[in-house]
Design a protein around this motif. Structure first.
Motif, PDB file in Angstrom:
ATOM      1  N   MET A 146       0.751  -1.031   0.036  1.00  0.00           N
ATOM      2  CA  MET A 146      -0.299   0.080   0.063  1.00  0.00           C
ATOM      3  C   MET A 146       0.823   1.240   0.051  1.00  0.00           C
ATOM      4  O   MET A 146       0.534   2.087  -0.772  1.00  0.00           O
ATOM      5  N   ILE A 147       2.039   1.367   0.783  1.00  0.00           N
ATOM      6  CA  ILE A 147       2.908   2.280   0.740  1.00  0.00           C
ATOM      7  C   ILE A 147       3.553   2.628  -0.465  1.00  0.00           C
ATOM      8  O   ILE A 147       3.740   3.845  -0.933  1.00  0.00           O
ATOM      9  N   ILE A 148       3.882   1.385  -1.095  1.00  0.00           N
ATOM     10  CA  ILE A 148       4.655   1.549  -2.377  1.00  0.00           C
ATOM     11  C   ILE A 148       3.644   2.094  -3.448  1.00  0.00           C
ATOM     12  O   ILE A 148       4.070   2.978  -4.099  1.00  0.00           O
ATOM     13  N   GLU A 149       2.276   1.639  -3.353  1.00  0.00           N
ATOM     14  CA  GLU A 149       1.516   2.290  -4.622  1.00  0.00           C
ATOM     15  C   GLU A 149       1.312   3.665  -4.310  1.00  0.00           C
ATOM     16  O   GLU A 149       1.320   4.573  -5.207  1.00  0.00           O
ATOM     17  N   GLY A 150       1.313   4.198  -2.761  1.00  0.00           N
ATOM     18  CA  GLY A 150       1.247   5.604  -2.484  1.00  0.00           C
ATOM     19  C   GLY A 150       2.301   6.470  -2.927  1.00  0.00           C
ATOM     20  O   GLY A 150       2.161   7.423  -3.639  1.00  0.00           O
ATOM     21  N   GLN A 151       3.575   5.580  -3.030  1.00  0.00           N
ATOM     22  CA  GLN A 151       4.994   6.433  -3.417  1.00  0.00           C
ATOM     23  C   GLN A 151       4.812   6.596  -4.855  1.00  0.00           C
ATOM     24  O   GLN A 151       5.174   7.446  -5.530  1.00  0.00           O
ATOM     25  N   VAL A 152       4.271   5.330  -5.554  1.00  0.00           N
ATOM     26  CA  VAL A 152       4.264   5.403  -7.105  1.00  0.00           C
ATOM     27  C   VAL A 152       3.297   6.501  -7.533  1.00  0.00           C
ATOM     28  O   VAL A 152       3.613   7.481  -8.401  1.00  0.00           O
ATOM     29  N   GLY A 203      16.146  -8.482   0.446  1.00  0.00           N
ATOM     30  CA  GLY A 203      15.942  -8.334  -1.043  1.00  0.00           C
ATOM     31  C   GLY A 203      15.171  -7.295  -1.578  1.00  0.00           C
ATOM     32  O   GLY A 203      14.824  -7.192  -2.723  1.00  0.00           O
ATOM     33  N   ALA A 204      15.109  -6.227  -0.597  1.00  0.00           N
ATOM     34  CA  ALA A 204      14.439  -4.874  -1.098  1.00  0.00           C
ATOM     35  C   ALA A 204      15.282  -3.924  -1.773  1.00  0.00           C
ATOM     36  O   ALA A 204      16.341  -3.631  -1.606  1.00  0.00           O
ATOM     37  N   LYS A 205      14.566  -2.882  -2.658  1.00  0.00           N
ATOM     38  CA  LYS A 205      15.084  -2.153  -3.425  1.00  0.00           C
ATOM     39  C   LYS A 205      14.423  -1.100  -2.965  1.00  0.00           C
ATOM     40  O   LYS A 205      13.306  -1.122  -2.660  1.00  0.00           O
ATOM     41  N   GLY A 206      14.881   0.187  -3.280  1.00  0.00           N
ATOM     42  CA  GLY A 206      14.269   1.683  -3.014  1.00  0.00           C
ATOM     43  C   GLY A 206      13.050   1.723  -4.054  1.00  0.00           C
ATOM     44  O   GLY A 206      13.050   1.143  -5.100  1.00  0.00           O
ATOM     45  N   ILE A 207      12.000   2.469  -3.505  1.00  0.00           N
ATOM     46  CA  ILE A 207      10.838   2.850  -4.598  1.00  0.00           C
ATOM     47  C   ILE A 207      10.570   4.327  -4.665  1.00  0.00           C
ATOM     48  O   ILE A 207       9.944   4.768  -5.533  1.00  0.00           O
ATOM     49  N   GLY A 208      11.051   5.133  -3.584  1.00  0.00           N
ATOM     50  CA  GLY A 208      10.705   6.429  -3.217  1.00  0.00           C
ATOM     51  C   GLY A 208      10.643   7.595  -4.381  1.00  0.00           C
ATOM     52  O   GLY A 208      10.059   8.339  -4.556  1.00  0.00           O
ATOM     53  N   GLU A 209      11.497   7.265  -5.427  1.00  0.00           N
ATOM     54  CA  GLU A 209      11.640   8.110  -6.461  1.00  0.00           C
ATOM     55  C   GLU A 209      11.277   7.467  -7.941  1.00  0.00           C
ATOM     56  O   GLU A 209      11.383   8.397  -8.978  1.00  0.00           O
TER      57      GLU A 209
HETATM   58  N1  MCN Z   1       9.088   0.267   0.828  1.00  0.00           N
HETATM   59  C1  MCN Z   1       8.637  -0.735   0.665  1.00  0.00           C
HETATM   60  N2  MCN Z   1       9.252  -1.905   0.158  1.00  0.00           N
HETATM   61  C2  MCN Z   1      10.144  -1.675  -0.645  1.00  0.00           C
HETATM   62  C3  MCN Z   1      10.662  -0.438  -0.785  1.00  0.00           C
HETATM   63  C4  MCN Z   1      10.078   0.869  -0.360  1.00  0.00           C
HETATM   64  O1  MCN Z   1       7.661  -1.012   1.280  1.00  0.00           O
HETATM   65  N3  MCN Z   1      10.940  -2.591  -1.539  1.00  0.00           N
HETATM   66  C5  MCN Z   1       8.434   1.532   1.571  1.00  0.00           C
HETATM   67  C6  MCN Z   1       9.598   1.819   2.506  1.00  0.00           C
HETATM   68  O2  MCN Z   1       9.786   1.286   3.595  1.00  0.00           O
HETATM   69  C7  MCN Z   1       9.097   3.330   2.818  1.00  0.00           C
HETATM   70  C8  MCN Z   1       8.717   4.007   1.598  1.00  0.00           C
HETATM   71  O3  MCN Z   1       8.389   2.704   0.762  1.00  0.00           O
HETATM   72  O4  MCN Z   1       8.195   3.469   3.817  1.00  0.00           O
HETATM   73  C9  MCN Z   1      10.013   4.584   0.811  1.00  0.00           C
HETATM   74  O5  MCN Z   1      11.149   3.740   0.723  1.00  0.00           O
HETATM   75  P1  MCN Z   1      12.350   4.235  -0.047  1.00  0.00           P
HETATM   76  O6  MCN Z   1      12.271   3.715  -1.396  1.00  0.00           O
HETATM   77  O7  MCN Z   1      13.529   3.542   0.674  1.00  0.00           O
HETATM   78  O8  MCN Z   1      12.694   5.890   0.106  1.00  0.00           O
HETATM   79  P2  MCN Z   1      13.214   6.612   1.334  1.00  0.00           P
HETATM   80  O9  MCN Z   1      12.189   6.162   2.280  1.00  0.00           O
HETATM   81  O10 MCN Z   1      14.523   6.719   1.318  1.00  0.00           O
HETATM   82  O11 MCN Z   1      12.370   8.150   0.841  1.00  0.00           O
HETATM   83  C10 MCN Z   1      13.263   8.905   0.161  1.00  0.00           C
HETATM   84  C11 MCN Z   1      12.350   9.268  -1.023  1.00  0.00           C
HETATM   85  C12 MCN Z   1      12.808  10.469  -1.886  1.00  0.00           C
HETATM   86  S1  MCN Z   1      14.569  10.537  -2.180  1.00  0.00           S
HETATM   87  C13 MCN Z   1      12.192  11.486  -2.211  1.00  0.00           C
HETATM   88  S2  MCN Z   1      12.795  12.778  -3.079  1.00  0.00           S
HETATM   89  C14 MCN Z   1      10.837  11.699  -1.880  1.00  0.00           C
HETATM   90  C15 MCN Z   1      10.248   9.884  -1.624  1.00  0.00           C
HETATM   91  O12 MCN Z   1      11.023   9.286  -0.990  1.00  0.00           O
HETATM   92  N4  MCN Z   1      10.320  12.106  -1.060  1.00  0.00           N
HETATM   93  C16 MCN Z   1       9.094  12.085  -0.387  1.00  0.00           C
HETATM   94  N5  MCN Z   1       9.029   9.939  -1.332  1.00  0.00           N
HETATM   95  C17 MCN Z   1       8.289  10.844  -0.687  1.00  0.00           C
HETATM   96  N6  MCN Z   1       7.133  10.629  -0.537  1.00  0.00           N
HETATM   97  C18 MCN Z   1       6.460  11.494   0.730  1.00  0.00           C
HETATM   98  N7  MCN Z   1       5.284  11.415   1.127  1.00  0.00           N
HETATM   99  N8  MCN Z   1       7.265  12.735   0.863  1.00  0.00           N
HETATM  100  C19 MCN Z   1       8.453  12.970   0.565  1.00  0.00           C
HETATM  101  O13 MCN Z   1       9.007  13.900   0.937  1.00  0.00           O
END
Ligand code: MCN
Ligand code: CUN
Length: 796
Positions: A680-686, A744-750
Motif C-alpha cells: 500500500m505504501i509502495i503504491e502511494g509512493q508510485v 531483498g528490497a530495493k528503493g521505490i521512493g523516487e
Molecule cells: N518500501 C517498501 N518496500 C520496498 C521499498 C520501499 O515497502 N521494497 C517503502 C519503505 O519502507 C518506505 C517507502 O516505501 O516506507 C519509501 O522507501 P524508499 O524507497 O527506501 O525511500 P526513502 O524512504 O528513502 O524515501 C526517500 C524518497 C525520496 S529520495 C524522495 S525525494 C521522496 C520519496 O522518498 N520524498 C518524499 N517519497 C516521498 N514521499 C513523501 N510522502 N514525501 C516525500 O518528501
C-alpha cells in the motif's frame, strides 16, 4: 476523483506478492496526521521564543553598497538586526556547502541571485519582524547577470564568483565517465546515429511544508538544540559543529514531523544558520519559517541540465552506444548534494536498461546568477536526467528506424542471465528481469489494441500518442568506500531494544518526510523477530535518540537503513537464542527458530517466545559468558552495492489539435523494487511520483528573465498538479529481489518521478509525429505544444 487500479502480479511469470511482515498494514503515523495532530517545526513554541525574518535581494546580481538598519532596529518589538558584516565578525558569513564550495549566509560583498539573504531581523513576533524588513535601506549597484548556462562560459560573461582568488570565469567542474575512444570508434562504424539536444528544465520540489527552524542556544552550558526541517539530522549536526564551532556533543538536532521533503530539505540553508546566530545573539530561542515564495526562489532547485545526446545503432535496431555532453547549471553556489566522487550525481547511469558496447559522458558544471542547489525533487542523484535522456533518445531512434518503440526496447534490454551486469560506466546492476516488466505493462495497457486505436484516430486527424519509458535506477548510497558527503561515509546505524515485557523500540538514522517509516521499519522488525508491528515503536529524527547515519534521500532508507534494521533484528534474534538456551537449560545449537520463538529441536512444545526471552534477559537466570543482561543490539550497515529498481511505464495522451492542450488519458506503471515491504505504501509512493511526473512534463518550470528575475516564485506561476490533471493510475509490479540486500528490497521512493516524464513526453511526441515533430522540451504547456505543431520550435 482519482481511483487507482492495481493489477495483480503476473502469476504466469512466477511472481507472487509476498510482502513481508503484515503487508498492507495501515500507516501507524496516520492517526495523528489525519487528526491534524502532526508535530511540525512551526508547531514548536518555546518559552520566550523570538521570530526571525530574512530580507532578500530584489535583484540577481549587484554590489552591495550600503545597508542602513537603524530604522528597523527602532521598530517596536525588534530585538536584533543582523547583517553580513556582523557575521564576518563571527566568522559565519560564509558556510561550506555539501559540494566543497562555500555559500554566503548573508551578503557581504555582492548579491549573486534574486532572493539571496541580505539581512536577518529578530523580533518579538512574526509581524514585527516582517514589518521591520521594509525599514532596512539597502543600496545596490546592479550588475549584468548571467542566467543562461550556455552563456556562462563566454569570455565576456559576468563572473559570478569573483570573490574566489584568481577566478575569472564561471566554470565549476568537468567530469566524465565511460570510455571516449571506444565510444567514438563504435559511433564511427554504426549504421545509424541520431542526435538531439534535450533540456531538463529547472524545477522545484515544492513540498507542502516550507523550510524552517527553531534554534535554542543555552549560553550557560553552551548547548544548542535545533529543531529543523532536515532530511539528514545527523549529517547536519556534524556540519553545524564544524560551521558554528559548537562541540558536536553539545548539539542536538530534532527533525519532527516533516511535511514533505522531496530533496528540498537535504541541504543546510542560511535561514537555519541565521536562527542559530539569532539565538546566540539574543539569548532566546528563535524561530524562522520561510514563506512559499522564499521556498521557491531561494532553496534547492532541481535539474537544469542541457544535454547533447547521441545514440548509435545498427539498421536492424541493435543499440550500440550512447554519448552525451552535458552543461549543468548549478546556480550561484555549488551546493548540490552529491557523493563527493560524483559531481554529476549518478547521471552516468544514462546507459539505461540496455546492453551497450560503449558509452561516454562529459558533464561541465557552471555558475550562474540563480539560486543554488541541484539535488532535489525525487532525483535519485540525477538519475532522473539520465533516464530522461536515454529514453528520449531511444524513442527518437525508433522513429528514425520506423520501429515500434516497445519492440526496439525489447530487442536491446539487458537479459536476466546477464545479471549482475557491469555497465559501460562502471555500475554493477544487481538484478533485473526487464522483458517481464515490459511485457506485463504492455499487457495491462492492451498495447496492440492501443496502436490500432491510434491508427484509426490518425486517419480522422485526431492526435493520440502512446509513450513508453523503461528505467533502471541506482539507489541506496553507499557503500561508504565509494560514497561520502563532505567526508561522511554513506552508511546507517540501527539500534533495537526489546523491553522486559516484549515490546520493542527500534532507533534509526534516517528521517521520514511522509514515506511511512514508522510503519515499514516496524514491519521489517516484525518479520525478523516475530512480534507484531504495533508492539514496535520506530524512533527517528532526533540525534540524541538515534544512532548516527546519513539520512533520507536518493531512496536510500530501505536499501541502507532497512538493511540495518533487518540485521539488528537478526542480531537480537541470535542473542535471544543464547538466552533461551540458558532459560531452557539446553544448548543454543539444540534450538530452532520459528517466527517469534525459539524451541527445542524435536520437541516444539518446549520453547520460549521473544517476550519470554526478553523478560528472562532482564530476570534472574544465569546468562552464558559474554551475553549481557538485555535483549538489545546495534549495528551500522555499510551496503555492499546500491540496489537497482526498474520499471516499465506506458502513457496514453490525447492532444487537442486546436489548443495544444495535452490530456494524460491513461498511465500504466509496472515497478519492480525487489521484495515489497508494504504494497500500500509502495503504491502511494508510485502514485505521488507519477503525479510529480505530470507536473514536470506538462506544467512546471522555474524560469528567469534576462535580468535574473525568478518567474516561478509563487504557486500562481509554478503549477502543482492536482487530481484534475492526472488519470486513474494503473499500477502493476514484478518482484526481482536484490541479491545483496538483507531482505531483498530495493528503493521505490523516487522511481515514478524518475520514470514518468519521459513516458509522457514520448507520448506527446508520438501524438505529434504525423506533423513532423520529433522532439519537444518540457514543460509541454499548451503554448509549447501548439508552437511545435506549427513547426516552430520554441527558441532555446
Ligand atoms: N518500501 C517498501 N518496500 C520496498 C521499498 C520501499 O515497502 N521494497 C517503502 C519503505 O519502507 C518506505 C517507502 O516505501 O516506507 C519509501 O522507501 P524508499 O524507497 O527506501 O525511500 P526513502 O524512504 O528513502 O524515501 C526517500 C524518497 C525520496 S529520495 C524522495 S525525494 C521522496 C520519496 O522518498 N520524498 C518524499 N517519497 C516521498 N514521499 C513523501 N510522502 N514525501 C516525500 O518528501
Ligand atoms: Cu534527489 S530528491 Mo530525494 O533524494 O530526497
Amino acid at each position: 476523483m482519482t481511483v487507482a487500479v492495481d493489477h495483480p502480479a503476473n502469476p504466469a511469470a512466477g511472481d507472487e506478492d509476498r510482502p513481508i511482515g503484515y503487508g498492507r498494514l495501515q500507516r501507524k503515523e496516520d492517526p495523528r496526521f489525519v487528526r491534524g495532530k502532526g508535530h511540525y517545526v512551526d508547531d514548536i513554541v518555546l518559552p520566550g521564543m523570538l521570530h526571525g525574518a530574512i530580507l532578500r535581494s530584489p535583484v540577481a546580481h549587484a554590489r552591495l553598497v550600503s545597508i542602513d538598519t537603524a530604522a528597523a532596529l527602532a521598530h517596536p518589538g525588534v530585538v536584533a538586526v543582523i547583517t553580513g558584516k556582523d557575521l564576518l565578525g563571527l566568522n559565519l558569513a560564509w558556510a561550506p556547502t555539501l559540494s566543497a564550495d562555500v555559500q554566503a549566509v548573508l551578503v557581504t560583498d555582492k548579491v549573486r541571485f534574486q532572493g539571496q539573504e541580505v539581512a536577518f531581523v529578530v523580533a518579538e513576533d512574526r509581524y514585527a519582524a516582517r514589518d521591520a524588513l521594509e525599514l532596512i535601506e539597502v543600496e545596490y549597484d546592479v550588475l549584468p547577470a548571467v542566467i543562461d548556462a550556455r552563456q556562462a562560459l563566454a569570455p565576456d560573461a559576468p563572473v559570478v564568483r569573483d570573490e574566489i582568488e584568481g577566478r575569472t570565469d564561471n566554470h565549476i567542474f568537468d567530469w566524465e565517465a565511460g570510455d571516449a575512444a571506444e565510444t567514438d570508434a563504435v559511433f564511427a562504424s554504426a549504421d545509424v546515429i541520431v542526435s538531439q539536444e534535450i533540456v531538463y528544465p529547472r524545477s522545484h520540489p515544492a513540498p507542502m511544508e516550507t523550510c524552517g527552524a527553531v534554534a535554542d542556544f543555552e549560553p550557560i552550558d553552551g548547548t544548542l538544540t535545533l529543531y529543523e526541517t532536515s532530511q539528514a539530522p545527523h549529517a547536519h549536526r556534524t556540519l553545524f559543529a564544524i560551521v558554528a564551532g559548537i562541540p558536536e556533543h553539545k548539539i542536538r538536532i530534532v527533525s519532527p514531523d516533516i511535511g514533505g521533503g522531496f530533496g528540498n530539505k537535504v541541504g543546510i540553508y542560511p535561514g537555519y544558520i541565521l536562527a542559530v546566530v539569532g539565538s546566540i545573539v539574543t539569548g532566546k530561542p528563535v524561530k524562522w519559517v520561510e514563506d512559499r515564495s522564499e521556498n521557491l526562489m531561494s532553496t534547492s532547485f532541481a535539474r537544469d541540465y542541457i544535454m547533447q545526446g547521441e545514440i548509435a545503432a545498427t539498421k536492424e535496431g541493435k543499440i550500440l552506444a550512447v554519448r552525451t555532453n552535458v552543461l549543468a547549471d548549478h546556480g550561484a553556489f555549488n551546493a548540490t548534494a552529491q557523493p563527493t566522487k560524483y559531481p554529476a550525481g549518478f547521471f552516468h547511469i544514462f546507459t539505461g536498461s540496455y546492453d551497450l558496447q560503449a558509452a561516454h559522458c562529459t558533464v561541465t558544471g557552471v555558475y550562474t546568477n540563480k539560486a543554488p542547489g541541484g539535488v532535489a525533487y525525487a532525483c535519485s542523484f540525477r538519475v532522473t536526467e539520465a533516464v530522461y535522456l536515454v529514453e528520449r533518445l531511444v524513442d527518437i531512434l525508433a522513429h528514425k528506424l520506423e520501429m515500434d518503440p516497445a519492440e526496439l526496447r525489447l530487442k536491446n534490454f539487458i537479459k536476466p542471465e546477464q545479471f549482475p551486469y557491469l555497465n559501460k560506466t562502471g555500475w554493477e546492476y544487481d538484478s533485473g528481469n526487464y522483458e517481464r516488466a515490459m511485457r506485463l505493462s504492455m499487457e495491462i495497457a492492451g498495447y496492440d489494441e492501443l496502436r490500432r486505436e491510434q491508427k484509426e484516430k490518425r486517419e480522422r486527424g485526431e492526435l493520440m500518442g502512446i509513450g513508453i519509458s523503461f528505467f533502471t535506477e541506482t539507489v541506496g548510497a553507499g557503500p561508504r568506500k565509494h560514497m561520502d558527503i563532505v567526508g561522511l561515509g554513506m552508511a546507517d546505524g540501527a539500534e533495537l531494544r526489546i523491553h522486559p515485557t516484549g515490546k520493542a523500540v527500534v532507533r534509526i538514522s534516517v528521517q521520514s518526510q511522509g514515506q511511512g517509516h514508522e510503519t515499514t521499519f516496524a514491519q521489517i522488525v516484525a518479520e525478523e523477530i516475530g512480534i507484531p508491528p504495533e508492539d514496535i515503536e520506530v524512533v527517528h529524527g532526533d540525534t540524541d535518540q538515534t544512532p548516527f547515519g546519513l539520512g533520507t534521500y536518493g531512496s536510500r532508507s530501505t536499501p541502507v537503513s532497512g538493511g540495518a534494521v533487518a540485521l539488528v533484528a537478526r542480531k537480537v534474534r541470535e542473542k535471544a537464542k543464547f538466552i533461551a538456551a540458558a532459560m531452557l537449560e539446553t544448548r543454543p545449537e539444540d534450538l530452532e527458530w520459528e517466527k517469534g520463538r525459539w524451541f527445542v529441536k524435536g520437541d516444539p512444545s518446549v520453547g520460549k517466545t521473544i517476550a519470554e526471552i526478553a523478560m528472562g534477559a532482564h530476570g534472574t537466570v544465569t546468562l552464558p559468558e559474554g551475553i549481557d543482561g538485555n535483549l538489545d543490539a546495534e549495528v551500522t550497515y555499510d551496503p555492499p552495492n546500491l540496489t537497482f529498481p526498474f520499471g516499465a511505464y506506458i502513457c496514453v495522451v490525447d492532444v487537442d489539435p486546436g489548443t495544444g492542450h495535452v490530456k494524460v488519458r491513461r498511465f500504466i506503471a509496472v515497478d519492480d523494487c525487489g521484495t515489497r515491504i508494504n504494497p500500500m505504501i509502495i503504491e502511494g509512493q508510485v502514485h505521488g511520483g507519477l503525479t510529480d511526473g505530470v507536473g514536470m512534463a506538462l506544467m512546471q518550470i522555474i524560469e528567469f528573465d534576462e535580468a535574473g528575475n525568478n518567474l516561478g516564485g509563487s504557486f500562481m506561476d509554478y503549477l502543482i498538479p492536482t487530481a484534475m490533471e492526472v488519470p486513474n493510475w494503473e499500477t502493476g509490479f514484478t518482484v526481482t529481489p536484490s541479491p545483496h540486500h538483507p531482505i531483498g528490497a530495493k528503493g521505490i521512493g523516487e522511481s515514478a518521478t524518475v520514470g514518468s516524464p519521459p513516458a509522457i513526453v514520448n507520448a506527446i511526441v508520438d501524438a505529434l509525429s504525423p506533423l513532423g515533430v520529433t522532439h519537444i522540451d518540457m514543460p509541454c504547456t499548451p503554448a509549447r505544444v501548439w508552437e511545435a505543431m506549427q513547426g516552430r520550435a520554441r527558441p532555446p
